[in-house]
Scaffold this motif. Structure first.
Motif, PDB file in Angstrom:
ATOM      1  N   ILE A 168      80.060 112.633 -20.444  1.00  0.00           N
ATOM      2  CA  ILE A 168      80.163 111.221 -21.155  1.00  0.00           C
ATOM      3  C   ILE A 168      78.939 110.314 -20.569  1.00  0.00           C
ATOM      4  N   GLU A 169      77.901 110.464 -21.156  1.00  0.00           N
ATOM      5  CA  GLU A 169      76.936 109.890 -20.766  1.00  0.00           C
ATOM      6  C   GLU A 169      76.768 108.243 -21.249  1.00  0.00           C
ATOM      7  N   GLY A 170      76.164 107.499 -20.245  1.00  0.00           N
ATOM      8  CA  GLY A 170      76.227 105.934 -20.528  1.00  0.00           C
ATOM      9  C   GLY A 170      77.354 105.502 -20.468  1.00  0.00           C
ATOM     10  N   TYR A 171      78.318 105.958 -19.889  1.00  0.00           N
ATOM     11  CA  TYR A 171      79.599 105.210 -19.884  1.00  0.00           C
ATOM     12  C   TYR A 171      79.799 105.271 -18.316  1.00  0.00           C
ATOM     13  N   ALA A 172      80.332 103.868 -17.781  1.00  0.00           N
ATOM     14  CA  ALA A 172      80.721 103.971 -16.145  1.00  0.00           C
ATOM     15  C   ALA A 172      82.192 104.063 -16.516  1.00  0.00           C
ATOM     16  N   ILE A 220      82.154 110.221 -41.537  1.00  0.00           N
ATOM     17  CA  ILE A 220      81.838 111.011 -40.252  1.00  0.00           C
ATOM     18  C   ILE A 220      80.858 110.429 -39.494  1.00  0.00           C
ATOM     19  N   ILE A 221      81.110 110.488 -38.116  1.00  0.00           N
ATOM     20  CA  ILE A 221      80.489 110.011 -37.180  1.00  0.00           C
ATOM     21  C   ILE A 221      80.011 111.042 -36.011  1.00  0.00           C
ATOM     22  N   ALA A 222      78.658 111.434 -36.128  1.00  0.00           N
ATOM     23  CA  ALA A 222      78.306 112.421 -35.172  1.00  0.00           C
ATOM     24  C   ALA A 222      77.156 112.128 -34.142  1.00  0.00           C
ATOM     25  N   GLY A 223      77.193 112.557 -32.954  1.00  0.00           N
ATOM     26  CA  GLY A 223      76.117 112.360 -32.029  1.00  0.00           C
ATOM     27  C   GLY A 223      74.916 113.420 -32.530  1.00  0.00           C
ATOM     28  N   ARG A 224      73.713 112.650 -32.298  1.00  0.00           N
ATOM     29  CA  ARG A 224      72.627 113.832 -32.865  1.00  0.00           C
ATOM     30  C   ARG A 224      72.502 114.644 -31.653  1.00  0.00           C
ATOM     31  N   HIS A 225      72.736 114.262 -30.327  1.00  0.00           N
ATOM     32  CA  HIS A 225      72.625 115.084 -29.345  1.00  0.00           C
ATOM     33  C   HIS A 225      73.674 115.785 -28.805  1.00  0.00           C
ATOM     34  N   ASP A 226      74.719 116.151 -29.562  1.00  0.00           N
ATOM     35  CA  ASP A 226      75.717 117.034 -29.402  1.00  0.00           C
ATOM     36  C   ASP A 226      75.337 118.408 -29.174  1.00  0.00           C
ATOM     37  N   THR A 227      75.710 118.851 -27.861  1.00  0.00           N
ATOM     38  CA  THR A 227      75.345 120.365 -27.796  1.00  0.00           C
ATOM     39  C   THR A 227      76.568 120.997 -28.039  1.00  0.00           C
ATOM     40  N   ALA A 251      73.455 109.818 -29.527  1.00  0.00           N
ATOM     41  CA  ALA A 251      74.511 110.178 -28.238  1.00  0.00           C
ATOM     42  C   ALA A 251      74.797 111.404 -28.444  1.00  0.00           C
ATOM     43  N   GLY A 252      75.425 112.059 -27.520  1.00  0.00           N
ATOM     44  CA  GLY A 252      75.918 113.413 -27.534  1.00  0.00           C
ATOM     45  C   GLY A 252      77.160 113.354 -28.063  1.00  0.00           C
ATOM     46  N   HIS A 253      78.376 114.266 -27.525  1.00  0.00           N
ATOM     47  CA  HIS A 253      79.515 114.327 -28.226  1.00  0.00           C
ATOM     48  C   HIS A 253      80.456 113.258 -28.143  1.00  0.00           C
ATOM     49  N   ALA A 259      78.440 105.503 -27.189  1.00  0.00           N
ATOM     50  CA  ALA A 259      77.602 104.381 -27.949  1.00  0.00           C
ATOM     51  C   ALA A 259      78.766 103.606 -28.774  1.00  0.00           C
ATOM     52  N   PRO A 260      79.808 103.121 -27.884  1.00  0.00           N
ATOM     53  CA  PRO A 260      80.899 102.305 -28.445  1.00  0.00           C
ATOM     54  C   PRO A 260      80.620 101.084 -29.431  1.00  0.00           C
ATOM     55  N   ASP A 261      79.287 100.329 -29.122  1.00  0.00           N
ATOM     56  CA  ASP A 261      79.040  99.198 -30.110  1.00  0.00           C
ATOM     57  C   ASP A 261      78.751  99.983 -31.476  1.00  0.00           C
ATOM     58  N   ASP A 262      77.827 100.972 -31.454  1.00  0.00           N
ATOM     59  CA  ASP A 262      77.574 101.566 -32.576  1.00  0.00           C
ATOM     60  C   ASP A 262      78.711 102.238 -33.510  1.00  0.00           C
TER      61      ASP A 262
END
Length: 275
Positions: A168-172, A220-227, A251-253, A259-262
């Motif tokens: 969960i990147e970018g989220y504290a 549909i909302i998808a993360g471009r970097h979702d592996t 974002a990832g998955h 990316a909560p704002d987006d």
């Protein structure tokens, strides 16, 4: 680094058909939306977007049965059965044609709900959700779904979730949320949730044939970097759903937290457009 919303989620529990279902609810205003917890998280996954989503919409977030802190009924642990449960819980809370937000495991359940209960839901917001046929998944998620020996995953659930959380990147992650995620799947609770995704090889071809018949609007909302659930899954849905819109975020998955704002901006714009 994203931090949590200033409006905390306050969970409660309610029996639905005899099964304890954990939920959180915002003030009643405007339309209603039913938010379905992702896996292996809980309804606290919506805390970073809660204030924004609740500004003009009555929110009911739930831990799906068998996930988070809700009880389990084994018969509900397939996407199609969970789709029926989504409609059942909307009835239980008196939600008249709600929007449904179903990222992750909620994607297939939401789509089944729309397909088998036409007109009951106002709109859907889904993710990639592992919907493509043939199955297109990556990393350990592919093993959870397709490995021939499920016993290999019979382990302490807290350890499994602990290994997932760094993605969960970018989220504290606040301490109370982290502990809720870990305790939601402790002991054998993670292993007991696996039948849901293990049913994908049988369930997703059924869903594939239903997608062209779904008239409910779908964002549909998808993360471009979702592996874990590659972008091809979102594109697969967009190509087959007759009334859909696809937005890709950087974002990832875990787009709803990374990316909560987006994420919130896309969802609220969608709700306005479909109101």
């Amino acid at each position: 680094m994203t931090t949590s919303s200033s409006t905390p989620i306050r969970p409660r529990t309610r029996l639905v058909d005899g099964v304890p279902v954990r939920y959180a609810e915002s003030e009643e205003r405007g339309d209603s939306a039913l938010l379905l917890s992702p896996w292996p998280e809980s309804l606290y996954a919506f805390e970073p977007t809660w204030s924004r989503l609740a500004e003009r919409t009555h929110l009911v977030a739930i831990d799906l049965p068998g996930f988070g802190r809700s009880g389990r009924r084994d018969a509900w642990l397939t996407p199609r059965a969970m789709g029926d449960f989504v409609v059942r819980v909307a009835d239980e809370f008196g939600l008249d044609r709600p929007h449904v937000v179903g990222p992750d495991i909620g994607t297939s359940a939401s789509l089944f709900a729309a397909a088998t209960h036409p007109g009951r839901l106002r709109s859907l917001v889904v993710g990639s959700g592992g919907a493509a046929v043939p199955i297109q998944l990556g990393g350990v998620l592919r093993d959870w779904v397709l490995a021939p020996d499920v016993e290999a995953f019979r382990t302490e659930g807290r350890d499994v979730v602990e290994a997932v959380l760094p993605h969960i990147e970018g989220y504290a992650i606040p301490d109370h949320v982290r502990e809720d995620y870990l305790s939601s799947y402790e002991g054998d609770r993670f292993f007991a949730s696996l039948p849901y995704v293990r049913s994908y090889p049988e369930q997703l071809p059924v869903l594939r044939d239903l997608l062209p018949e779904i008239r409910t609007p779908v964002q549909i909302i998808a993360g471009r970097h979702d592996t874990a659930v590659p972008l091809v899954n979102a594109e697969y849905l967009h190509e087959r759903l007759p009334n859909s819109k696809l937005d890709i975020v950087e974002a990832g998955h875990f787009t709803w937290e990374s990316a909560p704002d987006d994420y919130a901006a896309i969802v609220t714009a969608w709700w306005t457009a479909t109101r």
